[in-house]
Design an enzyme around this catalytic site. Structure first.
Site, PDB file in Angstrom:
ATOM      1  N   ALA A  94      -1.140   2.960   8.803  1.00  0.00           N
ATOM      2  CA  ALA A  94      -1.164   4.419   8.630  1.00  0.00           C
ATOM      3  C   ALA A  94      -2.585   4.961   8.511  1.00  0.00           C
ATOM      4  CB  ALA A  94      -0.333   4.819   7.415  1.00  0.00           C
ATOM      5  N   HIS A 117       0.823  -1.207   0.000  1.00  0.00           N
ATOM      6  CA  HIS A 117       0.000   0.000   0.000  1.00  0.00           C
ATOM      7  C   HIS A 117       0.854   1.253   0.000  1.00  0.00           C
ATOM      8  CE1 HIS A 117      -2.826   2.901   2.220  1.00  0.00           C
ATOM      9  NE2 HIS A 117      -3.203   2.841   0.953  1.00  0.00           N
ATOM     10  N   ALA A 134       5.597   2.758   2.325  1.00  0.00           N
ATOM     11  CA  ALA A 134       4.916   1.663   1.642  1.00  0.00           C
ATOM     12  C   ALA A 134       4.627   0.586   2.679  1.00  0.00           C
ATOM     13  CB  ALA A 134       5.765   1.102   0.512  1.00  0.00           C
ATOM     14  N   GLU A 135       3.358   0.227   2.836  1.00  0.00           N
ATOM     15  CA  GLU A 135       2.967  -0.793   3.808  1.00  0.00           C
ATOM     16  C   GLU A 135       2.965  -2.168   3.142  1.00  0.00           C
ATOM     17  OE1 GLU A 135       0.014   1.265   6.945  1.00  0.00           O
ATOM     18  OE2 GLU A 135      -0.797   1.185   4.909  1.00  0.00           O
ATOM     19  N   VAL A 136       3.726  -3.078   3.685  1.00  0.00           N
ATOM     20  CA  VAL A 136       3.755  -4.465   3.223  1.00  0.00           C
ATOM     21  C   VAL A 136       2.837  -5.261   4.148  1.00  0.00           C
ATOM     22  CG1 VAL A 136       5.195  -6.488   2.812  1.00  0.00           C
ATOM     23  CG2 VAL A 136       6.107  -4.191   2.362  1.00  0.00           C
TER      24      VAL A 136
END
Length: 319
Positions: A192, A142, A153-155
């Site tokens: 987030a 994301h 960047a969200e993994v």
């Protein structure tokens, strides 16, 4: 899965971004700035020239215009040789059926070594991956708009995601100059956005109750605690201030915070009335084409200035 775990330097990898809209084009810039061979899949062929120009302009802004040579734009997933692809990032419209249809097609199209990631901001990866044979190599990735400027960047791991693949993807994103964080449980909103919505619930409730105006809320965040967040996140900042002080204040404030399970009318009524912000010309603020252009220029300039301040803390892009 050994090949997927071996996702290497961007310059030695090939990635596909499915969806050439605003988010997809910006995600492509993230990959291209690190010399990753990148394909954008966009079925609307009349949009291809515009996508190319937008990506080029963003590469020019970071003095990497030559990297545009690494970009190809195709009309469909059948137009690619998937045997040479290492990573797919889905950026299609936020409609669950569209996403599931894509990943179902890729279950047959993309070989077992291809990491399959979704940029969905609302659907858990477990919901997208349900009953698919590719669940082990599916995960969320994301980004935040604009993806080529905002580093995070969200993994996101689903219950069936191979953790080694998540680790490999996070390492790859660091080599692209992004700041990946690991979301170890597939909760709605990830990390987030959950933090943003916790703030938003209180902000809109304060407006609803007549305690503050939208302008006051924005100033409180930008020029108060939000200003400090550029230097330290909320946990680190309290380490500076003292956890004893924060705990004491929290004991008084927490019981009075909004815990409404639904958006307050001051927010919920806006979409009903068609007042949704810049897109409609009015939200909490009034917008004309002229002041939209001025605000977007100011906003992007501020983001890039913040990025410069954070540059020493950002991962270095791998040549």
């Amino acid at each position: 899965m050994k090949q997927a775990i071996g996702l290497g330097a961007p310059s030695a990898s090939r990635a596909v971004v499915v969806g050439g809209g605003t988010m997809g084009a910006d995600v492509a810039v993230v990959l291209l700035r690190a010399h990753c061979k990148t394909f954008i899949i966009e079925p609307r062929q009349d949009q291809h020239a515009g996508i190319h120009q937008k990506v080029l302009a963003n590469l020019q802004a970071i003095s990497k215009p030559d990297n545009i040579e690494l970009l190809q734009i195709a009309a469909g997933i059948d137009d690619l040789d998937w045997s040479g692809i290492d990573l797919m990032i889905e950026c299609v419209p936020e409609v669950l059926d569209i996403k599931r249809q894509l990943f179902k097609a890729l279950a047959d199209k993309a070989p077992a070594h291809v990491i399959l990631a979704s940029n969905s901001s609302s659907f858990p990866i477990s919901q997208i991956a349900e009953d698919l044979p590719t669940r082990e190599r599916m995960l969320g990735l994301h980004f935040f708009m604009p993806a080529h400027i905002v580093p995070l960047a969200e993994v996101v791991l689903g219950p069936d995601t191979d953790p080694a693949i998540a680790d490999a993807l996070a390492a790859f994103m660091r080599r692209c100059g992004s700041v990946p964080i690991m979301v170890r449980k597939d909760v709605p909103g990830f990390i987030a956005n959950r933090l943003q919505h916790a703030l938003g619930r209180e902000a809109f409730s304060l407006i609803q109750e007549g305690i503050a105006t939208p302008e006051d809320i924005d100033a409180a965040v930008r020029f108060g605690f939000g200003f400090r967040y550029l230097a330290a996140g909320p946990i680190m900042q309290k380490e500076h201030a003292g956890l004893d002080v924060h705990a004491a204040a929290a004991a008084t404030i927490y019981p009075t915070l909004s815990n409404t399970p639904t958006p307050p009318p001051i927010l919920a009524d806006k979409p009903k009335n068609g007042t949704i912000g810049m897109k409609s010309g009015k939200g909490f603020y009034e917008w004309s084409e002229a002041n939209i252009a001025v605000e977007r220029q100011r906003y992007n300039k501020a983001l890039r200035a913040g990025l410069e301040i954070l540059s020493e803390d950002l991962p270095k892009i791998e040549p």
